[in-house]
Design a protein around this motif. Structure first.
Motif, PDB file in Angstrom:
ATOM      1  N   THR A 186       8.798  -4.938   1.882  1.00 37.36           N
ATOM      2  CA  THR A 186       9.992  -5.307   2.638  1.00 37.36           C
ATOM      3  C   THR A 186      10.183  -4.386   3.834  1.00 37.36           C
ATOM      4  OG1 THR A 186      11.018  -6.134   0.613  1.00 37.36           O
ATOM      5  CG2 THR A 186      12.466  -5.762   2.490  1.00 37.36           C
ATOM      6  N   THR A 187       9.814  -3.116   3.677  1.00 36.73           N
ATOM      7  CA  THR A 187       9.879  -2.180   4.802  1.00 36.73           C
ATOM      8  C   THR A 187       8.980  -2.652   5.942  1.00 36.73           C
ATOM      9  OG1 THR A 187      10.362  -0.313   3.348  1.00 36.73           O
ATOM     10  CG2 THR A 187       9.454   0.206   5.520  1.00 36.73           C
ATOM     11  N   LEU A 188       7.760  -3.075   5.605  1.00 33.80           N
ATOM     12  CA  LEU A 188       6.843  -3.577   6.629  1.00 33.80           C
ATOM     13  C   LEU A 188       7.383  -4.835   7.295  1.00 33.80           C
ATOM     14  CD1 LEU A 188       3.378  -3.066   4.892  1.00 33.80           C
ATOM     15  CD2 LEU A 188       4.266  -1.812   6.850  1.00 33.80           C
ATOM     16  N   VAL A 189       7.880  -5.769   6.486  1.00 35.87           N
ATOM     17  CA  VAL A 189       8.414  -7.014   7.037  1.00 35.87           C
ATOM     18  C   VAL A 189       9.586  -6.729   7.964  1.00 35.87           C
ATOM     19  CG1 VAL A 189       9.637  -9.153   6.474  1.00 35.87           C
ATOM     20  CG2 VAL A 189       7.638  -8.473   5.145  1.00 35.87           C
ATOM     21  N   SER A 190      10.496  -5.870   7.528  1.00 36.10           N
ATOM     22  CA  SER A 190      11.668  -5.546   8.342  1.00 36.10           C
ATOM     23  C   SER A 190      11.265  -4.894   9.661  1.00 36.10           C
ATOM     24  CB  SER A 190      12.597  -4.614   7.564  1.00 36.10           C
ATOM     25  OG  SER A 190      13.727  -4.252   8.348  1.00 36.10           O
ATOM     26  N   ALA A 191      10.302  -3.961   9.595  1.00 37.14           N
ATOM     27  CA  ALA A 191       9.850  -3.297  10.813  1.00 37.14           C
ATOM     28  C   ALA A 191       9.171  -4.276  11.766  1.00 37.14           C
ATOM     29  CB  ALA A 191       8.903  -2.150  10.462  1.00 37.14           C
ATOM     30  N   HIS A 192       8.385  -5.208  11.219  1.00 33.30           N
ATOM     31  CA  HIS A 192       7.732  -6.200  12.071  1.00 33.30           C
ATOM     32  C   HIS A 192       8.737  -7.117  12.751  1.00 33.30           C
ATOM     33  CE1 HIS A 192       3.435  -5.591  11.723  1.00 33.30           C
ATOM     34  NE2 HIS A 192       3.570  -5.336  10.429  1.00 33.30           N
ATOM     35  N   LEU A 193       9.849  -7.397  12.089  1.00 31.92           N
ATOM     36  CA  LEU A 193      10.858  -8.249  12.709  1.00 31.92           C
ATOM     37  C   LEU A 193      11.373  -7.659  14.008  1.00 31.92           C
ATOM     38  CD1 LEU A 193      12.989  -9.401   9.622  1.00 31.92           C
ATOM     39  CD2 LEU A 193      11.459 -10.809  11.028  1.00 31.92           C
ATOM     40  N   LEU A 215      -3.165  -4.214  -6.471  1.00 34.68           N
ATOM     41  CA  LEU A 215      -3.419  -3.271  -5.377  1.00 34.68           C
ATOM     42  C   LEU A 215      -2.163  -3.072  -4.531  1.00 34.68           C
ATOM     43  CD1 LEU A 215      -6.937  -4.553  -4.273  1.00 34.68           C
ATOM     44  CD2 LEU A 215      -6.440  -2.438  -5.524  1.00 34.68           C
ATOM     45  N   ARG A 216      -1.921  -1.823  -4.132  1.00 38.83           N
ATOM     46  CA  ARG A 216      -0.693  -1.510  -3.395  1.00 38.83           C
ATOM     47  C   ARG A 216      -0.937  -0.843  -2.052  1.00 38.83           C
ATOM     48  NH1 ARG A 216       3.585   0.614  -8.043  1.00 38.83           N
ATOM     49  NH2 ARG A 216       3.459  -1.257  -9.369  1.00 38.83           N
ATOM     50  N   ALA A 217      -2.135  -0.369  -1.798  1.00 45.72           N
ATOM     51  CA  ALA A 217      -2.446   0.264  -0.513  1.00 45.72           C
ATOM     52  C   ALA A 217      -3.943   0.142  -0.273  1.00 45.72           C
ATOM     53  CB  ALA A 217      -2.020   1.732  -0.494  1.00 45.72           C
ATOM     54  N   ALA A 218      -4.351   0.231   1.007  1.00 50.50           N
ATOM     55  CA  ALA A 218      -5.764   0.116   1.348  1.00 50.50           C
ATOM     56  C   ALA A 218      -6.117   1.083   2.459  1.00 50.50           C
ATOM     57  CB  ALA A 218      -6.106  -1.314   1.763  1.00 50.50           C
ATOM     58  N   ILE A 219      -7.408   1.396   2.544  1.00 56.30           N
ATOM     59  CA  ILE A 219      -7.927   2.334   3.541  1.00 56.30           C
ATOM     60  C   ILE A 219      -9.138   1.703   4.206  1.00 56.30           C
ATOM     61  CG2 ILE A 219      -9.003   4.596   3.913  1.00 56.30           C
ATOM     62  CD1 ILE A 219      -7.521   5.450   1.267  1.00 56.30           C
ATOM     63  N   LEU A 220      -9.220   1.822   5.534  1.00 56.07           N
ATOM     64  CA  LEU A 220     -10.388   1.409   6.290  1.00 56.07           C
ATOM     65  C   LEU A 220     -11.045   2.651   6.871  1.00 56.07           C
ATOM     66  CD1 LEU A 220     -12.145  -0.842   7.578  1.00 56.07           C
ATOM     67  CD2 LEU A 220     -10.531  -0.841   9.500  1.00 56.07           C
ATOM     68  N   PHE A 221     -12.364   2.775   6.688  1.00 56.25           N
ATOM     69  CA  PHE A 221     -13.094   3.937   7.201  1.00 56.25           C
ATOM     70  C   PHE A 221     -14.486   3.481   7.603  1.00 56.25           C
ATOM     71  CE2 PHE A 221     -14.411   3.636   2.853  1.00 56.25           C
ATOM     72  CZ  PHE A 221     -15.697   4.170   2.785  1.00 56.25           C
ATOM     73  N   GLY A 222     -15.305   4.397   8.112  1.00 58.17           N
ATOM     74  CA  GLY A 222     -16.660   4.058   8.509  1.00 58.17           C
ATOM     75  C   GLY A 222     -17.676   4.970   7.844  1.00 58.17           C
ATOM     76  N   HIS A 223     -18.775   4.383   7.370  1.00 59.92           N
ATOM     77  CA  HIS A 223     -19.882   5.169   6.843  1.00 59.92           C
ATOM     78  C   HIS A 223     -20.717   5.717   8.006  1.00 59.92           C
ATOM     79  CE1 HIS A 223     -19.372   3.942   2.619  1.00 59.92           C
ATOM     80  NE2 HIS A 223     -19.105   2.723   3.076  1.00 59.92           N
ATOM     81  N   GLY A 224     -21.374   6.836   7.793  1.00 55.01           N
ATOM     82  CA  GLY A 224     -22.252   7.382   8.809  1.00 55.01           C
ATOM     83  C   GLY A 224     -21.541   8.308   9.779  1.00 55.01           C
ATOM     84  N   ALA A 229      -2.436   7.105   0.578  1.00 50.35           N
ATOM     85  CA  ALA A 229      -2.420   5.800  -0.077  1.00 50.35           C
ATOM     86  C   ALA A 229      -1.898   5.918  -1.505  1.00 50.35           C
ATOM     87  CB  ALA A 229      -3.830   5.205  -0.075  1.00 50.35           C
ATOM     88  N   GLY A 230      -2.271   6.983  -2.201  1.00 52.86           N
ATOM     89  CA  GLY A 230      -1.777   7.194  -3.551  1.00 52.86           C
ATOM     90  C   GLY A 230      -0.275   7.391  -3.590  1.00 52.86           C
ATOM     91  N   ARG A 231       0.254   8.079  -2.605  1.00 60.92           N
ATOM     92  CA  ARG A 231       1.709   8.286  -2.538  1.00 60.92           C
ATOM     93  C   ARG A 231       2.432   6.966  -2.277  1.00 60.92           C
ATOM     94  NH1 ARG A 231       3.585  13.416  -2.157  1.00 60.92           N
ATOM     95  NH2 ARG A 231       5.398  12.771  -0.930  1.00 60.92           N
ATOM     96  N   ILE A 232       1.830   6.124  -1.434  1.00 56.24           N
ATOM     97  CA  ILE A 232       2.423   4.802  -1.182  1.00 56.24           C
ATOM     98  C   ILE A 232       2.372   3.956  -2.450  1.00 56.24           C
ATOM     99  CG2 ILE A 232       2.122   2.642   0.076  1.00 56.24           C
ATOM    100  CD1 ILE A 232       1.081   4.303   2.438  1.00 56.24           C
ATOM    101  N   ALA A 233       1.230   4.009  -3.141  1.00 57.10           N
ATOM    102  CA  ALA A 233       1.065   3.198  -4.349  1.00 57.10           C
ATOM    103  C   ALA A 233       2.058   3.584  -5.434  1.00 57.10           C
ATOM    104  CB  ALA A 233      -0.366   3.334  -4.873  1.00 57.10           C
ATOM    105  N   ALA A 234       2.532   4.828  -5.406  1.00 59.33           N
ATOM    106  CA  ALA A 234       3.503   5.280  -6.410  1.00 59.33           C
ATOM    107  C   ALA A 234       4.912   4.792  -6.111  1.00 59.33           C
ATOM    108  CB  ALA A 234       3.489   6.805  -6.489  1.00 59.33           C
ATOM    109  N   CYS A 235       5.126   4.265  -4.917  1.00 63.07           N
ATOM    110  CA  CYS A 235       6.450   3.755  -4.542  1.00 63.07           C
ATOM    111  C   CYS A 235       6.619   2.319  -5.029  1.00 63.07           C
ATOM    112  CB  CYS A 235       6.620   3.813  -3.023  1.00 63.07           C
ATOM    113  SG  CYS A 235       6.619   5.485  -2.339  1.00 63.07           S
ATOM    114  N   GLY A 236       7.839   1.840  -4.961  1.00 61.45           N
ATOM    115  CA  GLY A 236       8.097   0.461  -5.362  1.00 61.45           C
ATOM    116  C   GLY A 236       7.404  -0.507  -4.423  1.00 61.45           C
ATOM    117  N   PRO A 237       6.512  -1.357  -4.924  1.00 61.45           N
ATOM    118  CA  PRO A 237       5.740  -2.225  -4.040  1.00 61.45           C
ATOM    119  C   PRO A 237       6.582  -3.224  -3.251  1.00 61.45           C
ATOM    120  CG  PRO A 237       5.401  -2.839  -6.336  1.00 61.45           C
ATOM    121  CD  PRO A 237       6.135  -1.538  -6.333  1.00 61.45           C
TER     122      PRO A 237
END
Length: 321
Positions: free
Chosen positions: A270-277, A108-117, A257-265
Motif C-alpha cells: 500500500t505504501t508503494l501504491v500510495s507513493a505511485h499515485l 515472496l515479499r522483496a526482490a533484488i536485481l544484481f549482475g554476475h561478473g 530486503a530482509g528488513r522489508i520482508a519482516a514488515c507487514g506485506p
C-alpha cells in the motif's frame, strides 16, 4: 579471394546501422504496453490473477538470468558476463516473466536485481536485438509479464532493490532507476551516453533521472554523455548507499530486503501504491510518447552518422538533421 577493405567497411557500416535501427523499435515498444494505468493494489490483482510460484534458475552456460530464493526474498542475477551483461531480448523477456512471478508469488515479499561478473550491465546488446526488429517489441504476444522498466499497465506492486557495480550504463542505468531502493559498490561507473551516439535515453531516464536527481543534475550527464561515479550518484540522490565491494553491495541489498520482508506485506504494498499515485499521473504522458520520439529520432541522418562513426571508430560529426 581477398575482400576489398573499402567494401568490407561499407558492409560493416550497413550492418551496424541495421542492428542499431532495431533498438528503437524494440525498446520503444515497452511504451506500447501503455503508461496510463498505475500499479494496482495487490488485493485487486489477486482477485483477477491466480497466484503463482517463482521457480529457481541456477547458473548455467545458457542461463541469462539466474533466480534464487532466500526465504521471502528473490534474487535475480543478470548472467551474461562475457558481454558485460548487455541485455538482449531473451534476457529482457526472462526479467519480465520473473518480475511477474515474483509479484504474484504470495510467499515472496522483496526482490533484488544484481549482475554476475565484473559489471552490472552496459545496456542493450545491439546485435542481440537484430531479430527483434521484425516484431518491434520484445514483449509482444507474451502473457504473465511485468515490464522490467516499470511502466505500462502491468507494474510491480512489490519492492525491488538493485545492487550494482562496475559499468552501469544506459539501459543498465535505467533498470537501476526503475528499482525502489539502490545500492552500489564503490567504483561503480554510471553512464547515460546515448546522445554522444546520436540517440537518446529512451528507457525511462528522461523521466526518472530528472525526477530523482533534479533537472540540472540529470541534464548535466544525459546531454554531455559524461560518465559519473557512485559518489556522484549518492550526492545527486539516485543512490541510497555505497558499499566497499560488489559482494558487500549485494549483501547489504539482501539485508535491506530482509528488513522489508519482516514488515507487514500489505502495508508495504500500500505504501508503494500510495507513493505511485503522487507521481504516475504526471509521468504517464512522458512514458507514452517514448515510442513516437524514438521513431522520429532514429530516422534522422544524425542517427545514421552516430552508428557509422561507431563502426568506423571515429568521433561523429552531427548536423542536426
Amino acid at each position: 579471394m581477398e575482400t576489398d577493405p573499402v567494401i568490407a567497411r561499407r558492409d560493416l557500416i550497413k550492418t551496424t546501422a541495421a542492428i542499431a535501427a532495431a533498438i528503437p523499435a524494440t525498446l520503444a515498444a515497452t511504451s506500447a504496453l501503455g503508461a496510463d494505468q498505475g500499479p494496482q493494489p495487490q488485493a485487486a490483482a489477486e482477485a483477477a490473477v491466480p497466484p503463482t510460484t517463482l521457480a529457481e534458475v541456477p547458473p548455467g552456460p545458457d542461463v541469462k538470468l539466474t533466480i534464487e530464493r532466500r526465504d521471502q526474498v528473490a534474487l535475480f542475477g543478470l548472467n551474461r558476463p562475457d558481454v558485460q551483461n548487455r541485455v538482449d531480448p531473451e534476457t529482457f523477456q526472462a526479467l519480465a516473466r520473473a518480475f511477474y512471478d515474483y509479484d504474484h508469488d504470495p510467499s515472496l515479499r522483496a526482490a533484488i536485481l544484481f549482475g554476475h561478473g565484473d559489471n552490472f550491465s552496459r545496456g542493450i546488446d545491439v546485435e542481440g536485438f537484430r531479430a527483434a526488429a521484425k516484431t518491434g517489441n520484445p514483449l509482444s504476444g507474451l502473457t504473465r509479464i511485468v515490464n522490467p522498466l516499470s511502466y505500462g499497465p502491468a507494474q510491480r506492486t512489490k519492492p525491488l532493490i538493485v545492487a550494482v557495480h562496475g559499468d552501469t550504463w544506459n539501459l543498465g542505468h535505467e533498470l537501476f532507476l526503475a528499482a525502489d531502493i539502490r545500492v552500489a559498490a564503490a567504483g561503480t561507473r554510471f553512464g547515460q551516453d546515448e546522445n554522444t551516439h546520436g540517440r537518446f535515453p529512451g528507457g525511462g531516464s528522461t523521466v526518472r533521472f530528472v525526477r530523482e536527481a533534479g533537472w540540472g543534475n540529470a541534464m548535466r550527464y544525459m546531454l554531455t554523455g559524461d560518465h559519473w561515479t557512485a559518489e556522484d550518484a549518492y550526492r545527486i540522490g539516485t543512490l541510497q548507499e555505497i558499499a566497499a565491494t560488489p559482494e558487500a553491495a549485494l549483501a547489504r541489498a539482501v539485508e535491506i530486503a530482509g528488513r522489508i520482508a519482516a514488515c507487514g506485506p500489505l502495508g508495504v504494498q500500500t505504501t508503494l501504491v500510495s507513493a505511485h499515485l503522487a507521481i504516475d499521473a504526471g509521468e504517464a504522458a512522458a512514458f507514452s510518447q517514448l515510442g513516437a520520439q524514438y521513431g522520429a529520432l532514429y530516422r534522422t541522418r544524425d542517427f545514421i552518422e552516430g552508428v557509422t562513426a561507431q563502426a568506423e571508430g571515429r568521433p561523429p560529426v552531427f548536423h542536426g538533421d
